[in-house]
Design a protein around this motif. Structure first.
Motif, short mmCIF file in Angstrom:
data_model
loop_
_atom_site.label_atom_id
_atom_site.label_comp_id
_atom_site.label_asym_id
_atom_site.label_seq_id
_atom_site.Cartn_x
_atom_site.Cartn_y
_atom_site.Cartn_z
N VAL A 121 0.84 -1.20 0.00
CA VAL A 121 0.00 0.00 0.00
C VAL A 121 0.88 1.25 0.00
O VAL A 121 2.08 1.18 0.27
N ALA A 122 0.26 2.38 -0.30
CA ALA A 122 0.96 3.67 -0.25
C ALA A 122 0.42 4.47 0.91
O ALA A 122 -0.80 4.52 1.14
N PHE A 123 1.31 5.09 1.66
CA PHE A 123 0.91 5.86 2.84
C PHE A 123 0.89 7.36 2.57
O PHE A 123 1.68 7.87 1.76
N THR A 124 0.01 8.04 3.26
CA THR A 124 0.06 9.48 3.30
C THR A 124 1.29 9.89 4.11
O THR A 124 1.95 9.06 4.74
N SER A 231 -1.20 2.00 -6.18
CA SER A 231 -1.16 2.67 -7.48
C SER A 231 -1.87 4.02 -7.51
O SER A 231 -1.77 4.77 -8.48
N ASN A 232 -2.60 4.34 -6.43
CA ASN A 232 -3.42 5.56 -6.45
C ASN A 232 -2.65 6.76 -5.92
O ASN A 232 -2.94 7.29 -4.84
N THR A 233 -1.67 7.20 -6.67
CA THR A 233 -0.87 8.35 -6.26
C THR A 233 -1.69 9.64 -6.31
O THR A 233 -1.38 10.60 -5.59
N LYS A 234 -2.73 9.68 -7.14
CA LYS A 234 -3.55 10.89 -7.23
C LYS A 234 -4.24 11.17 -5.90
O LYS A 234 -4.23 12.32 -5.43
N LEU A 235 -4.84 10.15 -5.29
CA LEU A 235 -5.51 10.35 -4.02
C LEU A 235 -4.50 10.62 -2.92
O LEU A 235 -4.71 11.49 -2.06
N GLN A 236 -3.40 9.89 -2.92
CA GLN A 236 -2.36 10.09 -1.93
C GLN A 236 -1.87 11.54 -1.95
O GLN A 236 -1.77 12.20 -0.91
N GLN A 237 -1.56 12.06 -3.13
CA GLN A 237 -1.06 13.42 -3.25
C GLN A 237 -2.11 14.45 -2.86
O GLN A 237 -1.80 15.46 -2.22
N ALA A 238 -3.36 14.19 -3.20
CA ALA A 238 -4.43 15.12 -2.86
C ALA A 238 -4.61 15.21 -1.35
O ALA A 238 -4.80 16.30 -0.80
N ILE A 239 -4.55 14.06 -0.67
CA ILE A 239 -4.68 14.07 0.79
C ILE A 239 -3.51 14.82 1.41
O ILE A 239 -3.70 15.67 2.29
N ASP A 240 -2.30 14.54 0.97
CA ASP A 240 -1.12 15.22 1.51
C ASP A 240 -1.21 16.73 1.30
O ASP A 240 -0.85 17.52 2.18
#
Length: 281
Positions: A121-124, A231-240
């Motif tokens: 998974v990818a973390f914030t 794979s969802n870097t768009k959501l990760q970046q938006a949250i950050d």
């Protein structure tokens, strides 16, 4: 008759039934699949897995509504992005597995950022920097990790504290539980010698149960964060980006102070330098 541990009835019911809890946020307009900048399953709505046995990060009210530090942050971020949130109660392992399988968009729980988890998974960016606490009853004289050799020690299945028991408490006998309330109940009844849990969670249980104390508190080497599909870097970046905006306008620290008595640690301030002057004031 003992009072049930923090949120135990609501948590058990939510997890057992897979209850859907809705939290309206933002009130944004409807989105189509072609107009989905965040890679969501349902454009316009974040499907968020929440582990409601993690006070103060996330717990459940009597009517099943999720509340807590991570929940407040999720709701605020969603509102700023003009999205809604659908919360689904599950365990931490269930949340992480559900991200990988596409069942959820976000794991809205207090998750330790570990190399093993980063494989799937990818973390914030970090939202909290915790400790690991060994929770015992007040009649327990243990004061070091070595004192638990041969003792029954509990941790939640899939939590980073399982590895802590295995690596830092040699000779102890690990018992894994599906939820924190189940472990606390066992500890209070005398079926466990200790329960290893994150520092803020331990504080919440000590406030509720005066017979509990912390025998040992150890620093951790990782942040606590939320997670998205790898794979969802768009959501990760938006949250950050929205958390960064909250740090700058002071609303992050206001939310932090609502749920935690201790100020942000130096490690958290290193992640979010904007907190430094605010925390000093």
């Amino acid at each position: 008759m003992r009072k049930a541990p923090f949120g135990v009835s609501a948590t058990a019911a939510l997890i057992a039934a897979g209850t859907l809890v809705l939290s309206a946020c933002g009130g944004g307009s409807d989105h189509s699949a072609a107009d989905d900048p965040y890679g969501l399953q349902d454009p316009g709505t974040i499907v968020a897995a929440v582990s409601t046995d993690q006070p103060p990060f996330a717990s459940a009210t009597k009517d099943g509504k999720p509340v807590g530090f991570i929940v407040d942050l999720t709701n605020e971020v969603a509102g700023r992005l003009h999205l809604k949130v659908t919360y689904k109660a599950t365990t931490v392992p269930g949340a992480l597995q559900g991200l990988s399988s596409g069942q959820y968009d976000l794991a809205a729980s207090g998750l330790g950022v570990t190399p093993e988890r980063q494989k799937t998974v990818a973390f914030t960016k970090g939202l909290y920097w915790s400790t690991t606490d060994v929770l015992v009853t007040k009649d327990n004289d243990a004061g070091t990790l070595a004192d638990f050799k041969g003792k029954h020690v509990g941790a939640v299945t899939g939590a980073v504290q399982e590895d802590f028991v295995k690596d830092r408490m040699p000779g102890s006998e690990l018992t894994s539980f599906q939820t924190q309330p189940a472990a606390v109940s066992k500890l209070l009844s005398g079926g466990l010698d200790a329960f290893v849990v994150g520092g803020p969670d331990a504080d919440a249980y000590r406030k509720q149960y005066k017979n509990l104390k912390v025998a040992v508190s150890a620093p951790v080497d990782h942040a606590t964060a939320m997670a998205v599909k790898k794979s969802n870097t768009k959501l990760q970046q938006a949250i950050d980006q929205q958390i960064a905006a909250m740090v700058q306008d002071g609303s992050f620290l206001k939310t932090y102070d609502k749920w935690f008595a201790e100020p942000p640690t130096p490690q958290l301030i290193n992640i979010w330098p904007g907190l430094k002057n605010q925390a000093a004031q």
